[in-house]
Design an enzyme around this catalytic site. Structure first.
Site, PDB file in Angstrom:
ATOM      1  N   TRP A 187       0.809  -1.232   0.000  1.00  0.00           N
ATOM      2  CA  TRP A 187       0.000   0.000   0.000  1.00  0.00           C
ATOM      3  C   TRP A 187       0.833   1.269   0.000  1.00  0.00           C
ATOM      4  CZ3 TRP A 187      -4.954   1.808  -0.194  1.00  0.00           C
ATOM      5  CH2 TRP A 187      -5.199   3.076   0.337  1.00  0.00           C
TER       6      TRP A 187
ATOM      7  N   ASP B 209      -0.132   9.135   0.986  1.00  0.00           N
ATOM      8  CA  ASP B 209       0.485  10.460   0.790  1.00  0.00           C
ATOM      9  C   ASP B 209       1.979  10.494   0.437  1.00  0.00           C
ATOM     10  OD1 ASP B 209      -1.877  10.696   2.195  1.00  0.00           O
ATOM     11  OD2 ASP B 209      -1.028  11.843   3.835  1.00  0.00           O
TER      12      ASP B 209
ATOM     13  N   GLN C  74       3.701   7.395   2.488  1.00  0.00           N
ATOM     14  CA  GLN C  74       2.974   6.585   3.457  1.00  0.00           C
ATOM     15  C   GLN C  74       2.860   5.175   2.875  1.00  0.00           C
ATOM     16  OE1 GLN C  74       1.105   7.862   6.712  1.00  0.00           O
ATOM     17  NE2 GLN C  74       3.196   8.489   6.310  1.00  0.00           N
TER      18      GLN C  74
ATOM     19  N   TRP D  58      -4.348   0.062   3.763  1.00  0.00           N
ATOM     20  CA  TRP D  58      -3.765   0.934   4.776  1.00  0.00           C
ATOM     21  C   TRP D  58      -3.554   0.135   6.058  1.00  0.00           C
ATOM     22  CZ3 TRP D  58      -4.942   3.211   9.537  1.00  0.00           C
ATOM     23  CH2 TRP D  58      -4.214   4.365   9.854  1.00  0.00           C
TER      24      TRP D  58
ATOM     25  N   ASP E 272       0.813  15.890  10.229  1.00  0.00           N
ATOM     26  CA  ASP E 272       1.331  16.220   8.899  1.00  0.00           C
ATOM     27  C   ASP E 272       2.167  17.503   8.878  1.00  0.00           C
ATOM     28  OD1 ASP E 272      -0.311  14.047   8.404  1.00  0.00           O
ATOM     29  OD2 ASP E 272      -1.943  15.233   7.540  1.00  0.00           O
TER      30      ASP E 272
ATOM     31  N   TRP F  30      -9.531   8.578  -0.809  1.00  0.00           N
ATOM     32  CA  TRP F  30      -9.835   7.664   0.297  1.00  0.00           C
ATOM     33  C   TRP F  30     -11.134   6.900   0.116  1.00  0.00           C
ATOM     34  CZ3 TRP F  30      -6.371   5.807   3.249  1.00  0.00           C
ATOM     35  CH2 TRP F  30      -5.270   6.563   3.647  1.00  0.00           C
TER      36      TRP F  30
END
Ligand code: FRU
Length: 486
Positions: A35, A38, A54, A62, A166, A303
């Site tokens: 996976w 970002d 990510q 995820w 973030d 998402w």
């Protein structure tokens, strides 16, 4: 499971052969296995672009976030490096969430969010703090012993005690600053600003921007940078309501042109605009390179939509083509990076075609760049049919009377469908499209980057036809196509 970088690298090496190639991209960065979401830590460091991401290597879903890592000399051909961060400490045990990079005294420093789950409901019971990792060689990273460098206790009143993530770090006036995404606890996004001289000790400056209900419920992945004589703030709001043709993806990305006052801690802006008007673009990050260009890369997913490669393909997620951000009046334009032109092969060209009806071109492909200029004349609608075979096709069309571009993937193949629309005016009666098709992606740059529309598609392997069409008469002034070979 106890995650480590070494276990992740070993797992990837041992399982890579299972990847199915069908929808793998050729000139976009994907995870090596598993996976990806970002882009993180995007930086030009010692002669190479570094792009982290990510990453959950173990499944194409995820999970506890790691940071994958790739480098490139030209933003097109990427080489994988070992996993840079794994969730292996008490302050980041449920994920090394998004963050950014900065060079300090020749070292590469990463500032990221440590995510920990604090109760039975992992969607609601969590805490986040900002952490530092350092590297001498840009490959191996050591987490700082004093982590977290911005703990929960430094969250100011008026900001969420959960959503605090973030960090995007930048230098200004001899100091480091970081913006951090959050919300005010009442479903309105905010951006926090902190200041530091050494990346280890941080002071809260202020809440520099705050949204209202039009701008979603929580702001993720803020980015703030100067461009010409202004500052740009980019945010990715969660649960953003649609407005006209814009923001139909649930989570969207917007930019604001304005000015940051670091003393007062305020970012002033007048309006906001979408960064991308397609289906699949989120949580972008920018970097400035040695030539002074500001380059943006987004996660080429969303998402909320289905990702067909999660079934049996062992990978999910990709980055957009890097784009150069330029100021055009009171807007931003986004242009494909110049470097992509070096990979053009097998040119094909047609010019000056009067068009009324549908016509297939004598070229085809699933991995190419296409440049088309149409003169609208009196056509009701005209455009391109991509990845076409039988009933399967992806439509990019323009309606002069409504000044409307539409990108339709209802018949693109398996996977998500739908249409995204955006308004763009003709220039001297003409529409210029520059389109990049890369197996399971389409990126449409309209009128020299005035608007960009990005979407993933999953056509059959035989769907390689390219057509043009018009309802009413238009003129295809020119169409040029190149295969892109990396
Ligand atoms: C954005 C995001 C970030 C977070 C990361 C977790 O897509 O939700 O806010 O840091 O993804 O993977």
């Amino acid at each position: 499971m106890n995650y480590t970088k070494e276990k992740a690298d070993l797992f990837i090496r041992q399982n890579k052969a299972l990847l199915r190639d069908d929808y793998r991209l050729r000139f976009h960065l994907m995870s090596e296995y598993g996976w990806m979401n970002d882009p993180n830590g995007f930086i030009y460091y010692k002669g190479k672009y570094h792009l982290f991401y990510q990453h959950y290597p173990y499944r194409p879903y995820w999970g506890p976030m790691h940071w994958g890592h790739a480098v490139s000399r030209d933003l097109v051909a990427w080489e994988y490096l070992p996993v840079a961060l794994a969730p292996d400490r008490d302050y980041d045990s449920d994920g090394c969430f998004s963050g950014s990079a900065v060079e300090r005294d020749g070292k590469l420093a990463l500032l990221y969010t440590g995510h920990i789950v604090t109760g039975p409901d992992n969607k609601n019971d969590y805490m986040q703090s900002q952490c530092l990792a350092l590297s001498d060689d840009g490959v191996h990273f050591e987490k700082f012993a004093g982590n977290p460098v911005i703990p929960v206790s430094q969250i100011p009143e008026g900001a969420s005690l959960k959503d605090f993530r973030d960090p995007k770090v930048f230098e200004r006036n001899g100091c480091y600053y970081t913006v951090i995404g959050s919300n005010d606890g009442k479903e309105r996004g905010i951006v926090l600003l902190y200041r530091s001289t050494d990346l280890k000790q941080w002071d809260f400056v202020n809440i520099i921007a705050q949204g209202d209900s039009r701008l979603g419920a929580n702001w993720e992945c803020p980015d703030l940078f100067p461009l010409e004589d202004q500052d740009v703030l980019i945010i990715s709001p969660e649960r953003m309501p649609a407005q006209g043709n814009d923001y139909h993806n649930g989570n969207s990305t917007v930019y604001m042109l304005g000015r940051l006052d670091t003393e007062e801690g305020k970012f002033r802006y007048d309006s906001y605009e979408p960064v991308d008007c397609g289906f699949d673009f989120y949580a972008p990050q920018t970097c400035e390179d040695s030539t002074g260009r500001r380059i943006i890369v987004g996660w080429m997913e969303n998402w909320t939509t289905e990702i067909p490669t999660q079934q049996d393909h062992h990978w999910a997620g990709a980055m957009t083509l890097p784009r150069e951000v330029v100021v055009a009046g009171d807007k931003l334009h986004f242009l494909p990076i110049e470097e992509i032109k070096r990979y053009r092969q097998s040119p094909y060209e047609v010019t000056d075609v009067e068009l009324d009806g549908e016509r297939m071109l004598e070229c085809s492909g699933d991995c190419y760049e296409l440049e088309a200029v149409f003169e609208a004349l009196d056509a009701e609608e005209f455009g391109l049919l991509l990845r076409k075979h039988g009933q399967e096709e992806t439509v990019v069309a323009y309606r002069p009377s409504e000044q409307l571009v539409r990108f339709n993937r209802d018949r693109s193949g398996i996977g998500p469908q739908g249409e995204r629309r955006t308004n763009v005016a003709l220039q001297n009666g003409r529409l210029a499209l520059r389109i990049f098709v890369d197996r399971s992606s389409v990126e449409v740059f309209v009128q020299e980057g005035e608007k960009v529309m990005t979407g993933r598609i999953y056509p059959g392997a035989q769907s390689v036809g390219i057509g043009v069409f018009a309802r009413g008469m238009c003129r295809l002034v020119s169409l040029r196509k190149w295969d892109i070979r990396v």
